[in-house]
Design an enzyme around this catalytic site. Structure first.
Site, PDB file in Angstrom:
ATOM      1  N   ASP A  49       0.834  -1.207   0.000  1.00 49.75           N
ATOM      2  CA  ASP A  49       0.000   0.000   0.000  1.00 49.75           C
ATOM      3  C   ASP A  49       0.869   1.257   0.000  1.00 49.75           C
ATOM      4  OD1 ASP A  49      -2.789   1.230   0.511  1.00 49.75           O
ATOM      5  OD2 ASP A  49      -1.542   2.162   2.065  1.00 49.75           O
ATOM      6  N   TYR A  54       2.635  10.361  -0.619  1.00 52.36           N
ATOM      7  CA  TYR A  54       3.660   9.984   0.364  1.00 52.36           C
ATOM      8  C   TYR A  54       5.037  10.482  -0.085  1.00 52.36           C
ATOM      9  CZ  TYR A  54       0.263   6.774   2.570  1.00 52.36           C
ATOM     10  OH  TYR A  54      -0.833   6.227   3.193  1.00 52.36           O
ATOM     11  N   ASN A 294       6.328  -8.689  12.966  1.00 54.41           N
ATOM     12  CA  ASN A 294       4.893  -8.409  12.855  1.00 54.41           C
ATOM     13  C   ASN A 294       4.106  -9.509  12.138  1.00 54.41           C
ATOM     14  OD1 ASN A 294       5.773  -6.078  14.039  1.00 54.41           O
ATOM     15  ND2 ASN A 294       5.583  -4.802  12.218  1.00 54.41           N
TER      16      ASN A 294
END
Ligand SMILES: NC(=O)c1ccc[n+]([C@@H]2O[C@H](COP(=O)([O-])OP(=O)(O)OC[C@H]3O[C@@H](n4cnc5c(N)ncnc54)[C@H](OP(=O)(O)O)[C@@H]3O)[C@@H](O)[C@H]2O)c1
Length: 332
Positions: A49, A54, A294
């Site tokens: 994503d 950004y 994660n």
């Protein structure tokens, strides 16, 4: 890795996605960015994503270079449009002009012919919704975009878009990208029930509350060097959680994670994945070890007793007000 459908669509996404906000083209150098993307691919992440805005458009270009050579069919690439990408009045928002120009620039930077999901990064009160949805639909027909979604839209805005799409025969929104974590649950009262009924999936951002739910920020102490809270570009974004009461209560999650044999980051990611309306949790990382940590949240089941211990530990600091989902009243 495990995979879920994106809303009621046929598209499968990895339960954990990798996102590059504040990192690629900004907080981390290109080598570190590439190592994080490689770690994500090695761990089975297929969903990536980004957004046109950004790092002032640099993040898409970094991601495009990092994914170069990877079989396109093995990836789901998501980007977004709305926030300014230039100084002019048409370099922002969800008009036909800006969406059309922005997708072309995104595809060039990402070095791909199409994105799998194109998301309206906020709601644009200055463009008729029909104009935005018709333009999105045109992009789908042109093959530049496979699915369309939104980000941080309210339940009413999503409902309105679905109604127009159904009336006009436009492609339907299949996803929403909201902030969602143990600390920020504002989608639960309105957006999730509507989305479940309508087949819209959530791709949630900041599941670790930007690093806060790793427990590495301690109350009354300086943030660790090199962390987002010390980064000139990131510190303002994380500041809402840098409060001693929040940080103290987050430390109370430590024994809960330890009892389950999880890191605190894994507990945080696993928590958002317990919600069946969540299609994917987008994690950010400045180092490949973080990605590897994660992803171990995949497949973790948290029972009712654990969920209650988490709620008791966090108590009143959890934000639940649906009115916190909001877009700027006029274009930024
Ligand atoms: N649609 C929207 O409006 C919107 C808004 C924001 C984000 N997003 C999307 O969501 C993605 C994720 O957002 P986010 O980066 O805020 O998510 P996050 O996963 O909550 O936070 C990521 C940051 O936490 C730290 N971290 C992650 N794992 C760690 C670990 N295991 N141990 C220690 N620190 C760890 C790293 O920062 P440090 O190493 O610097 O501490 C990392 O950059 C973005 O990249 C973007 O794609 C979308």
């Amino acid at each position: 890795m495990e995979f879920r459908h994106l809303g009621r669509s046929g598209l499968m996404v990895s339960e954990i996605s990798y996102g590059n906000w504040l990192t690629h083209g900004s907080q981390v150098e290109e080598d570190a960015a590439k190592q994080c993307v490689q770690a994500a691919l090695d761990e089975g992440i297929t969903t990536f994503d980004t957004a046109d805005v950004y790092a002032g458009t640099k993040a898409e270009a970094v991601l495009g270079r990092a994914l170069k050579g990877v079989r396109r069919e093995s990836l789901e690439i998501f980007t977004k449009v709305y926030w300014p990408t230039g100084s002019g009045p048409n370099d922002r928002g969800l008009s036909r002009k800006h969406i059309t120009e922005s997708i072309n620039a995104s595809l060039r930077r990402l070095q791909t012919d199409y994105v799998d999901l194109y998301q309206a990064h906020r709601f644009d009160f200055e463009t008729p919704l029909e104009e935005t949805l018709k333009t999105f639909d045109d992009l789908v027909r042109q093959g530049k975009v496979l699915y369309v979604g939104v980000s941080e839209w309210t339940a009413d805005q999503i409902a309105q878009a679905l109604e127009i799409a159904d009336e006009m025969g436009f492609d339907r929104i299949v996803s929403n990208q909201p902030q969602y974590s143990m600390l920020w649950r504002v989608i639960e009262p309105e957006i999730v029930p509507l989305s479940e009924r309508e087949g819209v999936g959530q791709i949630v951002w900041s599941p670790i509350a930007q690093g806060v739910l790793t427990g590495k920020y301690l109350p009354g102490q300086q943030p660790p060097a090199g962390s987002r809270a010390t980064d000139p570009g990131g510190s303002a974004m994380i500041s809402r959680f840098m409060d001693d009461e929040v940080l103290t209560r987050v430390q109370e999650l430590r024994p809960i994670a330890a009892d389950l044999g999880l890191s605190m980051a894994q507990l945080a990611v696993a928590w958002v994945l317990q919600n069946p309306n969540v299609a994917s949790a987008i994690v950010g990382a400045t180092r490949p070890e973080q990605v590897r940590d994660n992803v171990k949240a995949v497949g973790v089941k948290l029972d009712a007793d654990v969920l209650k211990r988490i709620d008791d530990a966090l108590g009143p600091i959890v934000e639940r007000d649906p009115a916190k989902t909001a877009s700027p009243k006029s274009r930024p």
